[in-house]
Design an enzyme around this catalytic site. Structure first.
Site, mmCIF file in Angstrom:
data_model
loop_
_atom_site.group_PDB
_atom_site.id
_atom_site.type_symbol
_atom_site.label_atom_id
_atom_site.label_comp_id
_atom_site.label_asym_id
_atom_site.label_seq_id
_atom_site.Cartn_x
_atom_site.Cartn_y
_atom_site.Cartn_z
ATOM 1 N N LYS A 192 -7.207 -20.970 -6.407
ATOM 2 C CA LYS A 192 -6.308 -22.103 -6.189
ATOM 3 C C LYS A 192 -6.965 -23.417 -6.597
ATOM 4 C CE LYS A 192 -2.991 -24.692 -4.590
ATOM 5 N NZ LYS A 192 -1.714 -24.836 -5.326
ATOM 6 N N CYS B 85 -1.856 -32.205 -4.427
ATOM 7 C CA CYS B 85 -2.822 -31.186 -4.862
ATOM 8 C C CYS B 85 -3.896 -31.726 -5.801
ATOM 9 C CB CYS B 85 -2.085 -30.024 -5.533
ATOM 10 S SG CYS B 85 -0.976 -29.129 -4.424
#
Length: 432
Positions: free
Chosen positions: A205, A259
């Site tokens: 991720k 993010c």
């Protein structure tokens, strides 16, 4: 598995809860925000996500989705608990306090057979080294009594429903049985699953988002260089991308969202003694600089028109961090607006998706925003801004000056209607 609890009803958790409910699971959404809980229970969607509103209403009306503030009781009633809480970065280090609170609630409601899934972005090693021992304080043991996995979210605002259903997901259990249990759950929602271990899933991720941030930083660096060279970075990148093994992103006024603004720091913080992690931090600094650079371009554009920032009316188009969504988290527009206000400008913000204005005046329409403006600044690449009526805008502004932070306007179209065009990566102003 028939019953799923989703802890955290934000931009990740709410779509996740709704999608599970749409697949026939009995879903309990949990959040500390009473207003969110009440909204869900009344079938009201508070996130501007295409398709989510209808699915939410249907799930609630059919009894597949309800919400509560009582995480412990929700976990006791469920076969799986999915954690989708924020994990912000503070001082370059991940803040796991929200995750800890969620895990402690799960620990109090933990029972045999429960699958615990962390979707929140976390540093590698967190599931095994942090979540596992905390949950085992209950006296139950992972793999023997309950199961634990990390399934990192992959949701782009504006495409959440589609991506939850169709984009590949990485599924990493702490051990084999946990991976199998997580695959069993997520296969009911998505067929494109890639099994691995929890620590690898956590690492993947961070790698994904850091790669994207590095690529954008490279594009922004090229833009800054192109401005010095007097050429157009967009044209140069377009031509470079004709090479079969080159795929450079496009530069812009900055990188926003929840993010890319934090995950690279989370990755770089793992081993600060690695001199190579400076590459990640440098990329972040380049991208963090771009809103400030946008303001410098605005100052230059005003100066060329014989104006200064103080007292100038500046129309800022876009408050969201990306086009087509209402999400303003870490938006570059926030930094642009703040600096312009500090310099004494009259700033008017217009965004068709959100009412956020970051302390500036908010316009209810594009026309009101640009009327008598000395410069029009485009910060967000909303579809509506890609189809601006430049001819109409030209009749409303005080000075025909546009600063394009996203290349949503073709420079020669701006020139056609008498605008001076400035933009990120433009080595010169395009003048009529």
């Amino acid at each position: 598995m028939k019953r799923v609890t989703v802890i955290g009803l934000g931009y990740i958790g709410l779509p996740t809860a709704v999608v599970f409910a749409s697949r026939g699971f009995g879903v309990i959404g949990v959040d500390v925000d009473v207003k969110k809980v009440e909204a869900v229970n009344s079938g009201r969607c508070y996130i501007g996500e295409p398709g989510l509103d209808g699915l939410l209403r249907e799930a609630v009306s059919k009894g597949f989705l309800r919400a509560t503030t009582d995480a412990v009781e929700a976990v006791r009633e469920s076969d799986a608990a999915v954690i989708a809480v924020p994990t912000p970065v503070r001082g370059g280090v991940a803040d796991l306090s929200y995750l800890r609170e969620a895990l402690e609630s799960i620990r109090r409601g933990l029972h045999r057979g429960l699958l615990v899934v962390i979707e929140s972005t976390i540093p590698p090693g967190t599931t095994v080294g942090f979540a596992k021992p905390l949950l085992e304080e209950s006296g139950l043991r992972v793999e023997e009594d309950f199961y634990l996995a990390h399934v990192p979210e992959r949701i782009a605002p504006g495409k959440a429903i589609y991506e939850l259903l169709h984009e590949p997901r990485v599924v990493g259990g702490v051990e084999a049985r946990s991976t199998e249990k997580a695959l069993e759950l997520y296969s009911r929602v998505n067929s494109k699953l890639y099994p691995t271990d929890a620590t690898t899933a956590e690492f993947v991720k961070l790698v994904e988002n850091t790669f994207r941030d590095l690529n954008i930083a490279f594009a922004n660096l090229l833009a800054l260089m192109a401005e010095k060279l007097g050429i157009d970075a967009y044209e140069a990148i377009r031509l470079a991308n004709t090479h079969p093994r080159v795929n450079i992103h496009m530069p812009g006024a900055g990188v926003g969202g929840p993010c890319l603004t934090k995950d690279p720091y989370m990755l770089a913080s793992l081993y600060r003694e690695f001199w190579g992690t400076q590459l990640i931090e440098l990329a972040r600094r380049i991208n963090e600089y771009m809103p400030r650079h946008t303001v410098k371009i605005i100052e230059r554009a005003l100066g060329d028109a014989g104006l200064i920032v103080r007292g100038a009316k500046i129309a800022v188009l876009g408050a969201a961090y990306k086009g087509g969504v209402d999400d303003t988290r870490e938006s570059p527009a926030k930094h642009v607006v703040k600096e312009l206000l500090e310099k004494g400008a009259r700033v008017v913000v217009y965004d068709p998706y959100t009412s956020e204005s970051f302390g500036a005046e908010r316009a209810e329409s594009l026309e009101n925003a640009v009327r008598d403006a000395d410069v029009v600044v485009i910060v967000t690449d909303h579809p509506e801004f890609k189809a601006l009526d430049l001819e109409g805008i030209a009749k409303l502004v005080r000075h025909r000056v546009v600063v394009d932070g996203r290349r949503v306007v073709e420079p020669h179209q701006a020139i056609k209607y008498g605008f001076k065009y400035y933009g990120i990566g433009c080595g010169r102003a395009f003048k009529p």
